[in-house]
Design an enzyme around this catalytic site. Structure first.
Site, PDB file in Angstrom:
ATOM      1  N   ARG A 187      32.886  -7.343  59.249  1.00 39.25           N
ATOM      2  CA  ARG A 187      33.679  -6.541  60.191  1.00 39.25           C
ATOM      3  C   ARG A 187      34.280  -7.406  61.294  1.00 39.25           C
ATOM      4  O   ARG A 187      34.408  -6.992  62.433  1.00 39.25           O
ATOM      5  CB  ARG A 187      32.836  -5.414  60.782  1.00 39.25           C
ATOM      6  CG  ARG A 187      32.454  -4.339  59.780  1.00 39.25           C
ATOM      7  CD  ARG A 187      31.814  -3.158  60.442  1.00 39.25           C
ATOM      8  NE  ARG A 187      30.555  -3.532  61.069  1.00 39.25           N
ATOM      9  CZ  ARG A 187      29.992  -2.876  62.069  1.00 39.25           C
ATOM     10  NH1 ARG A 187      30.600  -1.825  62.588  1.00 39.25           N
ATOM     11  NH2 ARG A 187      28.846  -3.260  62.575  1.00 39.25           N
TER      12      ARG A 187
ATOM     13  N   ASP B 231      43.086  16.506  61.881  1.00 38.47           N
ATOM     14  CA  ASP B 231      42.487  15.180  61.994  1.00 38.47           C
ATOM     15  C   ASP B 231      43.065  14.506  63.237  1.00 38.47           C
ATOM     16  O   ASP B 231      44.138  14.889  63.717  1.00 38.47           O
ATOM     17  CB  ASP B 231      42.793  14.364  60.742  1.00 38.47           C
ATOM     18  CG  ASP B 231      41.965  13.087  60.678  1.00 38.47           C
ATOM     19  OD1 ASP B 231      40.958  13.001  61.388  1.00 38.47           O
ATOM     20  OD2 ASP B 231      42.352  12.180  59.917  1.00 38.47           O
TER      21      ASP B 231
END
Length: 720
Positions: A422, A318
């Site tokens: 957001r 990752d």
């Protein structure tokens, strides 16, 4: 990096010696065909010592006693290597068991009560072993978490140093992938409700202890194959040496002065030719590999996982937390439109003053650092000016003359981040609205958007950064550039993995530009951007369909299928229980980049086995040229040309060889436990090194030792 402490005292050393004697039981040794044959040879030698006339023996009782003792020491030293390695595993289990403490927990009477309203009337204090699975407990600040579980409400700072050794507390909260808590850890702040997920005796710590204790009893596929090979070689040598007895009888029938081959010497020849060294150290190498993994705070559920790590063909990594630090910090402010540096710095500072996230604190810190007494020499950058090239960064922040006065700002007016909008920000007392957040969210919120917003945000993404747009009264004034820094030395570690022939693959949910920039910076072989966790299992399966072994890390429930499918699945201790159950390794430090170290340990295990196998085979070749001429030269004079050491007598040759054969094992135990020096090299380089260093050393060492022993025997007047 914290490590599990392992201490072996004198009493445990005595226990190792006792265990090595207990392992002389033929029912145990039959699992190791090499040592089993050596033990049978010891029994034959003992019989010949007691009754020298048996088996047609012609030597003295003292000679046979020496051979018997040396064969016995060979088996005992071999057993000691395994017992000592197992002892280290038991010491690790003891160190883990010391972490277990009996605690009390606050079992909720009403599981639905709101966490903020919980009082003493809402729970009962009971011993931790009285709490059943699926029951919910309340853990307040300063309390010890009674049993393993999942946070179902609230968030708290937890001290896991008792498990990981790291002093930094971690955040555990409901929702997401950081819900798992371990019994015996302490809540430092706030309060949480925990649903117990384990029965008594089945906690994560109990499982770790069991895994460490069982480590010595598990064999890996490669080791099973090695055992089969050693069994085959042993059978071949047994048949060959047994045939030599009848060959010796045939030679004696027409050769004067040759009475045939002594059974004791044939046993010595058999033991010398068999790969006794690697047969004795094989178990120690296996257990030591798991020990090295555990010392790095990684619990391997089997030796198979450690060995598979050494055989990996591909490694899925990752980006966030593995290749990068995972902490996005403010790097620069970029004004847009008619705004200047001062406008952007001031708005960013005010909107982040009460933002306690890492990003928010870094924005405030950078704004304060840039707030100098003199204005910047290049002035503000307008919408019409040239922008920085991608990849540019601010090593020494510009000085910006502006007022960063916090007076009049109130935390009550702070607008926290919302997943729906957001954005976060603040409403000033004069009615001014300041918002910062994702570029597309702010763009949709604002009524006045400069034309260069998208261009600049794309350039920041291409440089590996994350852009946050900042708006004042719905007018975009600039961009805050965040950078997720690469982990120190990650490029070198990736290069080491690639040098060993392991393909590196990055799978990230970030956009294509950011993924490409990070991949280019660290030299990743392949990357996948905007990757859903569910797609990881498809990637694992695709790689395995090509006949490759693959490893990966994960911490979430959605990572569990891929972790279970991967040949090496390293789950994070801080992750969900599903992930920890699916992986075949668990990292107590929850450091995703640890898998790179695990691969190195697996490679070291294979390198150690290969090096000692090469040494053992080379030893056998050398001992062949020592014993065969000494035993048969009287019947076949032509073999005298092979006696390159010119040893004094056959008895001296046999005894010196057995002394070497017995004592080389304890001398190699430290190397088997520590492992050969790990270096990132290709297979051909490792083979060449093994042949030169361990193959050459294995050929030379017996000659030097045996000749020295023969000279000592001559000086002492033995075997004359």
């Amino acid at each position: 990096m914290a490590e599990i402490t392992v201490t072996i005292d004198t009493e445990q050393q005595k226990q190792a010696i006792s265990d090595s004697l207990a392992k002389l039981d033929p029912r145990y040794l039959v699992k190791n065909p090499v040592l089993f044959v050596v033990e049978l040879g010891t029994i034959i030698g003992l019989v010949m010592t007691i009754a020298p006339g048996w088996f047609g023996a012609t030597g003295s009782r003292v000679y046979y006693a020496v051979i018997t003792a040396l064969l016995g020491f060979t088996v005992i030293f071999a057993n000691y290597a395994e017992a000592y390695a197992e002892l280290e595993g038991e010491a690790q289990a003891d160190s883990l068991r010391a972490l277990q403490t009996e605690t009390e927990g606050k079992r909720l009477l009403d599981e639905d009560v709101d966490i903020e309203d919980i009082s003493e009337d809402d729970y009962e204090v009971v011993a931790s072993d009285k709490i059943e699975q699926d029951e919910v407990v309340f853990v307040d600040e300063g309390d010890i978490i009674p049993r393993d579980g999942t946070v179902v409400e609230g968030s708290a700072s937890v001290d896991e140093s008792a498990i990981t050794g790291e002093s930094e507390p971690v955040i555990r909260q409901s929702g997401g992938d950081r819900t798992s808590v371990v019994g015996g850890t302490e809540v430092l702040s706030d309060r949480i409700k925990v649903e117990v997920t384990s029965e008594k005796g089945e906690s994560f710590l109990d499982q770790m202890i069991g895994l460490v204790e069982d480590a010595q009893r598990q064999k890996t596929p490669n080791e099973i194959a090695m055992t089969i090979l050693l069994s085959g070689l042993t059978l071949v040598f047994v048949v060959a040496v047994a045939t030599m007895f009848f060959f010796g009888e045939y030679l004696a029938s027409f050769t004067s002065g040759f009475a045939g081959l002594d059974v004791a010497e044939l046993v010595a020849l058999l033991v010398a030719l068999m790969p006794t060294t690697i047969g004795a150290l094989l178990a120690a190498i296996r257990v030591a590999g798991m020990t090295r993994v555990t010392r790095r705070n990684v619990i391997a559920k089997s030796g198979r996982a450690v060995e598979a790590a050494g055989d990996l063909d591909a490694l899925i990594l990752d980006k966030t937390g593995t290749i990068t630090t995972g902490e996005r910090v403010a790097q620069d402010f970029h004004p847009l439109g008619d705004a200047d540096d001062a406008d952007v710095v001031r708005a960013s500072y005010q909107s982040s003053l009460f933002d306690e996230t890492t990003e928010g604190r870094s924005i405030v810190k950078l704004a304060e650092k840039m707030n100098g007494s003199e204005p910047a020499t290049d002035g503000g950058q307008s919408d019409s000016e040239e922008v920085d090239e991608p990849g540019d960064s601010v090593d020494a922040p510009r000085e910006v003359s502006t007022a960063l006065d916090a007076e009049g700002l109130s935390e009550s007016n702070f607008v926290p981040f919302s997943a729906e909008t957001r954005m976060s920000g603040i409403d000033l007392s004069d009615g001014t609205e300041i918002r910062k957040g994702a570029v597309d969210a702010v763009e949709e919120y604002a009524t006045n958007v400069p034309g260069k917003l998208r261009k600049k945000s794309n350039e920041i993404s291409e440089s590996g950064g994350t852009p946050l747009a900042i708006a004042v009264d719905k007018q975009v004034v600039g961009i805050i550039e965040l950078q997720d820094e690469l982990k120190p030395g990650i490029s070198d570690r990736i290069a080491e993995i690639q040098k060993m022939g392991v393909e590196t693959i990055m799978a990230t949910g970030d956009n294509q530009r950011t993924a490409r920039w990070v991949a280019d910076q660290v030299g990743i072989d392949e990357f996948h951007a905007e990757f859903d966790p569910e797609e990881k299992i498809e990637l694992v399966e695709d790689i395995q369909e090509d006949g490759k072994l693959v490893g990966m890390t994960g911490d979430g429930t959605n990572d569990a299928p891929a972790l279970a499918k991967a040949d090496v699945g390293l789950a994070m201790n801080a992750g969900t229980n599903a992930a920890k159950e699916a992986g075949n390794m668990v990292d107590l430090d929850s450091n995703p980049s640890k898998i790179i170290e695990v691969v190195g340990i697996g490679k070291q295990l294979l390198m150690t086995r290969g090096s000692l196998t090469t040494f053992s085979v080379a030893n056998d070749v050398a001992k062949y040229f020592v014993l065969l001429p000494a035993i048969l030269a009287a019947a076949i004079p032509g073999l005298a040309a092979m006696d390159i050491l010119n040893l004094s007598t056959p008895a001296s040759a046999v005894t010196a060889t057995l002394v070497y054969n017995a004592f080389i094992i304890p001398l190699l135990i430290p190397l088997a436990l520590r492992g050969v020096e790990y270096q990132a090299q290709s297979g051909s380089q490792l083979l060449r090194k093994n042949l030169i260093v361990y193959g050459g050393g294995g050929l030379i060492a017996p000659f030097i030792f045996i000749k020295a022993m023969d000279m000592l025997f001559v000086a002492l007047g033995a075997f004359q």
